[in-house]
Enzyme design. Structure first.
Site, PDB file in Angstrom:
ATOM      1  N   LYS A 109      -3.523 -17.307   3.274  1.00 23.63           N
ATOM      2  CA  LYS A 109      -3.930 -16.356   4.304  1.00 23.63           C
ATOM      3  C   LYS A 109      -5.342 -15.834   4.037  1.00 23.63           C
ATOM      4  O   LYS A 109      -5.711 -15.589   2.894  1.00 23.63           O
ATOM      5  CB  LYS A 109      -2.931 -15.202   4.368  1.00 23.63           C
ATOM      6  CG  LYS A 109      -1.517 -15.654   4.764  1.00 23.63           C
ATOM      7  CD  LYS A 109      -0.514 -14.537   4.679  1.00 23.63           C
ATOM      8  CE  LYS A 109      -0.253 -14.124   3.249  1.00 23.63           C
ATOM      9  NZ  LYS A 109       0.900 -13.210   3.113  1.00 23.63           N
TER      10      LYS A 109
ATOM     11  N   THR B  48      -2.497  -2.161   8.986  1.00 20.93           N
ATOM     12  CA  THR B  48      -2.152  -3.547   8.649  1.00 20.93           C
ATOM     13  C   THR B  48      -0.997  -3.629   7.650  1.00 20.93           C
ATOM     14  O   THR B  48      -0.760  -4.684   7.066  1.00 20.93           O
ATOM     15  CB  THR B  48      -3.371  -4.263   8.057  1.00 20.93           C
ATOM     16  OG1 THR B  48      -3.844  -3.511   6.919  1.00 20.93           O
ATOM     17  CG2 THR B  48      -4.499  -4.373   9.080  1.00 20.93           C
TER      18      THR B  48
ATOM     19  N   GLY C 226       2.288  -4.381   6.045  1.00 22.57           N
ATOM     20  CA  GLY C 226       3.363  -5.321   6.344  1.00 22.57           C
ATOM     21  C   GLY C 226       2.936  -6.608   7.006  1.00 22.57           C
ATOM     22  O   GLY C 226       3.779  -7.379   7.465  1.00 22.57           O
ATOM     23  N   THR C 227       1.635  -6.889   7.038  1.00 25.92           N
ATOM     24  CA  THR C 227       1.184  -8.111   7.712  1.00 25.92           C
ATOM     25  C   THR C 227       1.738  -9.373   7.051  1.00 25.92           C
ATOM     26  O   THR C 227       2.177 -10.296   7.738  1.00 25.92           O
ATOM     27  CB  THR C 227      -0.354  -8.190   7.742  1.00 25.92           C
ATOM     28  OG1 THR C 227      -0.870  -7.990   6.408  1.00 25.92           O
ATOM     29  CG2 THR C 227      -0.942  -7.151   8.667  1.00 25.92           C
ATOM     30  N   GLY C 228       1.714  -9.409   5.717  1.00 22.20           N
ATOM     31  CA  GLY C 228       2.199 -10.603   5.025  1.00 22.20           C
ATOM     32  C   GLY C 228       3.685 -10.821   5.216  1.00 22.20           C
ATOM     33  O   GLY C 228       4.130 -11.948   5.471  1.00 22.20           O
ATOM     34  N   CYS C 229       4.456  -9.760   5.115  1.00 24.14           N
ATOM     35  CA  CYS C 229       5.902  -9.851   5.337  1.00 24.14           C
ATOM     36  C   CYS C 229       6.194 -10.312   6.759  1.00 24.14           C
ATOM     37  O   CYS C 229       7.054 -11.177   6.992  1.00 24.14           O
ATOM     38  CB  CYS C 229       6.566  -8.497   5.105  1.00 24.14           C
ATOM     39  SG  CYS C 229       6.295  -7.779   3.482  1.00 24.14           S
TER      40      CYS C 229
END
Length: 264
Positions: free
Chosen positions: A175, A206, A208-211
Protein backbone atom coordinates in the site's frame (compact mmCIF):
# COMPACT_ATOMS: atom_id res chain seq x y z
CA UNK A 1 -30.86 -16.34 -1.09
CA UNK A 2 -27.22 -17.39 -1.28
CA UNK A 3 -25.42 -15.89 1.70
CA UNK A 4 -21.69 -15.35 1.38
CA UNK A 5 -19.66 -15.41 4.59
CA UNK A 6 -16.34 -14.00 5.73
CA UNK A 7 -14.36 -14.41 8.94
CA UNK A 8 -12.05 -11.83 10.49
CA UNK A 9 -9.41 -12.86 13.01
CA UNK A 10 -8.21 -9.65 14.58
CA UNK A 11 -8.17 -7.31 17.55
CA UNK A 12 -10.93 -5.08 18.85
CA UNK A 13 -10.79 -1.28 18.55
CA UNK A 14 -12.86 0.30 21.32
CA UNK A 15 -13.10 3.45 19.20
CA UNK A 16 -14.84 1.50 16.45
CA UNK A 17 -12.73 2.72 13.54
CA UNK A 18 -10.31 -0.16 12.97
CA UNK A 19 -9.83 -3.83 13.80
CA UNK A 20 -12.77 -6.20 14.16
CA UNK A 21 -15.23 -3.31 14.11
CA UNK A 22 -13.97 -1.94 10.80
CA UNK A 23 -13.88 -5.43 9.28
CA UNK A 24 -17.47 -6.26 10.20
CA UNK A 25 -18.69 -2.88 8.97
CA UNK A 26 -16.92 -3.46 5.66
CA UNK A 27 -18.34 -6.96 5.25
CA UNK A 28 -21.84 -5.64 5.92
CA UNK A 29 -21.43 -2.71 3.54
CA UNK A 30 -20.40 -5.08 0.75
CA UNK A 31 -23.21 -7.59 1.32
CA UNK A 32 -21.25 -10.31 3.10
CA UNK A 33 -22.18 -11.93 6.43
CA UNK A 34 -19.32 -11.34 8.84
CA UNK A 35 -18.09 -13.47 11.72
CA UNK A 36 -15.15 -12.86 14.03
CA UNK A 37 -12.49 -14.42 16.20
CA UNK A 38 -11.11 -11.86 18.62
CA UNK A 39 -7.36 -11.96 19.30
CA UNK A 40 -6.95 -8.96 21.59
CA UNK A 41 -8.84 -6.15 23.27
CA UNK A 42 -7.44 -2.65 22.94
CA UNK A 43 -8.27 0.52 24.82
CA UNK A 44 -8.15 2.84 21.85
CA UNK A 45 -9.60 6.04 20.46
CA UNK A 46 -8.84 8.43 17.62
CA UNK A 47 -5.72 9.68 19.43
CA UNK A 48 -4.00 6.42 20.19
CA UNK A 49 -3.81 3.10 21.99
CA UNK A 50 -3.66 3.20 25.79
CA UNK A 51 -3.88 -0.50 26.55
CA UNK A 52 -3.72 -3.95 24.96
CA UNK A 53 -4.75 -7.30 26.42
CA UNK A 54 -4.14 -10.34 24.23
CA UNK A 55 -6.60 -13.23 24.53
CA UNK A 56 -5.46 -16.71 25.43
CA UNK A 57 -4.52 -18.66 22.28
CA UNK A 58 -6.95 -21.42 23.29
CA UNK A 59 -9.80 -18.91 23.23
CA UNK A 60 -8.77 -17.68 19.80
CA UNK A 61 -8.78 -21.28 18.59
CA UNK A 62 -12.18 -21.93 20.18
CA UNK A 63 -13.72 -18.96 18.37
CA UNK A 64 -12.38 -20.12 15.01
CA UNK A 65 -13.64 -23.65 15.63
CA UNK A 66 -17.08 -22.37 16.67
CA UNK A 67 -17.46 -20.28 13.54
CA UNK A 68 -16.07 -22.71 10.99
CA UNK A 69 -17.78 -25.88 12.24
CA UNK A 70 -21.20 -24.24 12.13
CA UNK A 71 -21.28 -21.19 9.88
CA UNK A 72 -18.21 -21.62 7.68
CA UNK A 73 -16.37 -18.96 5.70
CA UNK A 74 -15.94 -18.39 1.97
CA UNK A 75 -12.97 -16.15 2.75
CA UNK A 76 -11.14 -14.90 5.81
CA UNK A 77 -8.63 -12.33 6.91
CA UNK A 78 -6.19 -11.79 9.73
CA UNK A 79 -5.43 -8.45 11.32
CA UNK A 80 -3.76 -7.79 14.64
CA UNK A 81 -2.16 -11.00 15.93
CA UNK A 82 -0.53 -9.75 19.09
CA UNK A 83 2.06 -12.43 19.81
CA UNK A 84 3.81 -15.58 18.68
CA UNK A 85 1.42 -18.01 20.38
CA UNK A 86 -1.62 -16.46 18.69
CA UNK A 87 0.04 -16.55 15.28
CA UNK A 88 0.89 -20.21 15.76
CA UNK A 89 -2.65 -21.17 16.76
CA UNK A 90 -4.17 -19.24 13.84
CA UNK A 91 -1.83 -20.98 11.42
CA UNK A 92 -2.77 -24.34 12.95
CA UNK A 93 -6.50 -23.65 12.59
CA UNK A 94 -6.20 -22.40 9.01
CA UNK A 95 -4.42 -25.65 8.15
CA UNK A 96 -6.72 -27.88 10.22
CA UNK A 97 -9.90 -26.51 8.66
CA UNK A 98 -8.29 -26.21 5.21
CA UNK A 99 -9.37 -22.61 4.94
CA UNK A 100 -8.87 -20.87 1.63
CA UNK A 101 -8.97 -17.30 0.32
CA UNK A 102 -6.93 -15.92 3.20
CA UNK A 103 -6.04 -12.23 3.28
CA UNK A 104 -3.14 -11.46 5.62
CA UNK A 105 -3.02 -7.86 6.80
CA UNK A 106 0.28 -7.86 8.73
CA UNK A 107 -0.84 -5.31 11.30
CA UNK A 108 2.16 -4.10 13.26
CA UNK A 109 1.70 -0.37 13.91
CA UNK A 110 -1.47 1.67 14.40
CA UNK A 111 -2.12 4.93 12.51
CA UNK A 112 -1.13 6.70 15.73
CA UNK A 113 2.27 4.99 15.70
CA UNK A 114 1.54 2.58 18.54
CA UNK A 115 3.13 -0.88 18.24
CA UNK A 116 0.47 -3.60 18.03
CA UNK A 117 2.59 -6.76 17.84
CA UNK A 118 5.43 -8.23 19.86
CA UNK A 119 8.81 -8.01 18.13
CA UNK A 120 9.40 -11.77 18.34
CA UNK A 121 6.15 -12.41 16.47
CA UNK A 122 7.28 -10.80 13.23
CA UNK A 123 9.47 -13.76 12.22
CA UNK A 124 6.54 -16.15 12.76
CA UNK A 125 4.25 -13.92 10.73
CA UNK A 126 6.79 -14.02 7.94
CA UNK A 127 7.58 -17.74 7.99
CA UNK A 128 4.29 -19.33 9.09
CA UNK A 129 1.34 -17.14 8.08
CA UNK A 130 2.46 -15.37 4.91
CA UNK A 131 2.96 -18.70 3.05
CA UNK A 132 -0.76 -19.45 3.57
CA UNK A 133 -1.94 -16.15 2.13
CA UNK A 134 -3.92 -15.60 -1.02
CA UNK A 135 -2.89 -11.96 -0.72
CA UNK A 136 -0.77 -10.01 1.77
CA UNK A 137 -1.52 -6.31 2.28
CA UNK A 138 1.39 -4.53 4.03
CA UNK A 139 1.84 -0.79 4.15
CA UNK A 140 5.34 0.54 3.58
CA UNK A 141 6.64 0.19 7.17
CA UNK A 142 5.17 -3.32 7.38
CA UNK A 143 6.71 -4.31 4.03
CA UNK A 144 10.05 -3.00 5.27
CA UNK A 145 9.71 -5.04 8.46
CA UNK A 146 8.78 -8.19 6.54
CA UNK A 147 11.57 -7.90 3.96
CA UNK A 148 14.34 -6.14 5.87
CA UNK A 149 14.49 -3.52 3.12
CA UNK A 150 14.19 0.25 3.06
CA UNK A 151 11.59 1.15 0.43
CA UNK A 152 12.52 4.35 -1.36
CA UNK A 153 12.39 3.79 -5.11
CA UNK A 154 10.11 1.96 -7.54
CA UNK A 155 12.77 -0.75 -7.81
CA UNK A 156 12.68 -1.14 -4.03
CA UNK A 157 8.92 -1.64 -4.09
CA UNK A 158 9.18 -4.23 -6.85
CA UNK A 159 11.94 -6.11 -5.07
CA UNK A 160 10.01 -6.10 -1.78
CA UNK A 161 6.98 -7.52 -3.58
CA UNK A 162 9.14 -10.26 -5.09
CA UNK A 163 10.54 -11.13 -1.68
CA UNK A 164 7.08 -11.44 -0.14
CA UNK A 165 6.00 -13.72 -2.97
CA UNK A 166 9.22 -15.63 -2.33
CA UNK A 167 7.99 -16.24 1.22
CA UNK A 168 5.12 -18.26 -0.24
CA UNK A 169 2.25 -15.79 -0.64
CA UNK A 170 0.18 -16.06 -3.81
CA UNK A 171 0.04 -12.29 -4.25
CA UNK A 172 0.84 -9.05 -2.47
CA UNK A 173 -0.36 -5.45 -2.41
CA UNK A 174 2.13 -2.97 -1.00
CA UNK A 175 0.00 0.00 0.00
CA UNK A 176 1.21 3.46 -0.93
CA UNK A 177 -0.50 5.53 1.72
CA UNK A 178 2.84 6.59 3.24
CA UNK A 179 4.22 7.81 -0.11
CA UNK A 180 4.16 11.36 -1.42
CA UNK A 181 1.82 12.32 -4.26
CA UNK A 182 -1.03 10.11 -5.53
CA UNK A 183 -1.99 7.04 -3.49
CA UNK A 184 -0.39 4.28 -5.57
CA UNK A 185 -0.50 0.66 -4.41
CA UNK A 186 1.64 -2.00 -6.08
CA UNK A 187 0.02 -5.37 -6.79
CA UNK A 188 2.14 -8.39 -7.72
CA UNK A 189 1.12 -12.01 -8.20
CA UNK A 190 4.43 -13.52 -9.23
CA UNK A 191 3.59 -13.03 -12.91
CA UNK A 192 3.24 -9.29 -13.35
CA UNK A 193 3.01 -5.96 -11.57
CA UNK A 194 0.03 -3.63 -11.53
CA UNK A 195 -0.03 -0.09 -10.13
CA UNK A 196 -3.36 0.80 -8.54
CA UNK A 197 -3.69 4.57 -8.59
CA UNK A 198 -6.07 6.94 -6.86
CA UNK A 199 -5.89 10.64 -6.04
CA UNK A 200 -4.59 11.47 -2.59
CA UNK A 201 -7.41 12.73 -0.40
CA UNK A 202 -6.38 15.44 2.03
CA UNK A 203 -7.93 14.40 5.33
CA UNK A 204 -6.76 13.39 8.78
CA UNK A 205 -9.67 10.95 9.06
CA UNK A 206 -7.89 7.82 7.92
CA UNK A 207 -8.19 5.59 10.98
CA UNK A 208 -8.75 1.98 9.93
CA UNK A 209 -7.81 2.34 6.27
CA UNK A 210 -5.62 -0.77 6.25
CA UNK A 211 -8.17 -2.92 8.04
CA UNK A 212 -10.96 -1.68 5.78
CA UNK A 213 -8.97 -2.28 2.58
CA UNK A 214 -8.03 -5.84 3.52
CA UNK A 215 -11.59 -6.54 4.69
CA UNK A 216 -12.93 -5.29 1.35
CA UNK A 217 -10.59 -7.67 -0.48
CA UNK A 218 -11.82 -10.48 1.76
CA UNK A 219 -15.46 -9.62 1.11
CA UNK A 220 -14.96 -9.61 -2.65
CA UNK A 221 -13.12 -12.94 -2.49
CA UNK A 222 -16.06 -14.31 -0.51
CA UNK A 223 -18.35 -13.05 -3.26
CA UNK A 224 -16.39 -15.10 -5.78
CA UNK A 225 -14.14 -12.50 -7.39
CA UNK A 226 -10.68 -13.44 -8.63
CA UNK A 227 -7.89 -12.04 -6.49
CA UNK A 228 -6.70 -9.31 -8.85
CA UNK A 229 -10.22 -8.02 -9.42
CA UNK A 230 -11.04 -8.23 -5.71
CA UNK A 231 -8.05 -5.97 -5.03
CA UNK A 232 -9.16 -3.46 -7.68
CA UNK A 233 -12.69 -3.35 -6.27
CA UNK A 234 -11.33 -2.96 -2.73
CA UNK A 235 -9.13 -0.07 -3.86
CA UNK A 236 -12.20 1.71 -5.25
CA UNK A 237 -14.13 1.06 -2.04
CA UNK A 238 -11.45 2.37 0.33
CA UNK A 239 -10.87 5.44 -1.83
CA UNK A 240 -14.57 6.34 -1.59
CA UNK A 241 -14.64 5.51 2.12
CA UNK A 242 -11.74 7.91 2.76
CA UNK A 243 -13.31 10.60 0.59
CA UNK A 244 -16.51 10.36 2.66
CA UNK A 245 -14.69 10.08 6.02
CA UNK A 246 -15.96 12.15 8.91
CA UNK A 247 -14.52 13.66 12.12
CA UNK A 248 -15.07 11.59 15.26
CA UNK A 249 -13.05 12.46 18.33
CA UNK A 250 -10.10 14.83 18.33
CA UNK A 251 -7.54 12.70 16.48
CA UNK A 252 -7.64 10.57 13.33
CA UNK A 253 -11.31 9.92 12.63
CA UNK A 254 -12.58 6.77 10.86
CA UNK A 255 -13.28 6.20 7.20
CA UNK A 256 -16.94 5.97 6.20
CA UNK A 257 -17.74 2.31 5.65
CA UNK A 258 -21.35 3.01 4.74
CA UNK A 259 -20.82 5.90 2.34
CA UNK A 260 -23.22 4.34 -0.19
CA UNK A 261 -26.14 4.84 2.18
CA UNK A 262 -25.24 8.44 3.05
CA UNK A 263 -27.06 11.19 1.20
CA UNK A 264 -24.23 13.73 1.52
Amino acid sequence: MRIRKALTIAGSDSGGGAGIQADLKTFAALGVYGTSALTAVTAQNTRGVTGIVALAPAMVAAQIDAVITDIGAHALKTGMLANLAIIEVVVHKVREHRLRSLVVDPVMVATSGDLLIKKNAVAALRSLLVPLATVVTPNIPEAEELTGMALRTEKDFAEAARRIIGMGAQSVVIKGGHRQGPAVDLYYDGQGFRALKAPRIRTKNTHGTGCTFSAAITAHLALGEKTAHAVVLAKKYITRAIAKAFPVGSGHGPVNHFFKSWKS
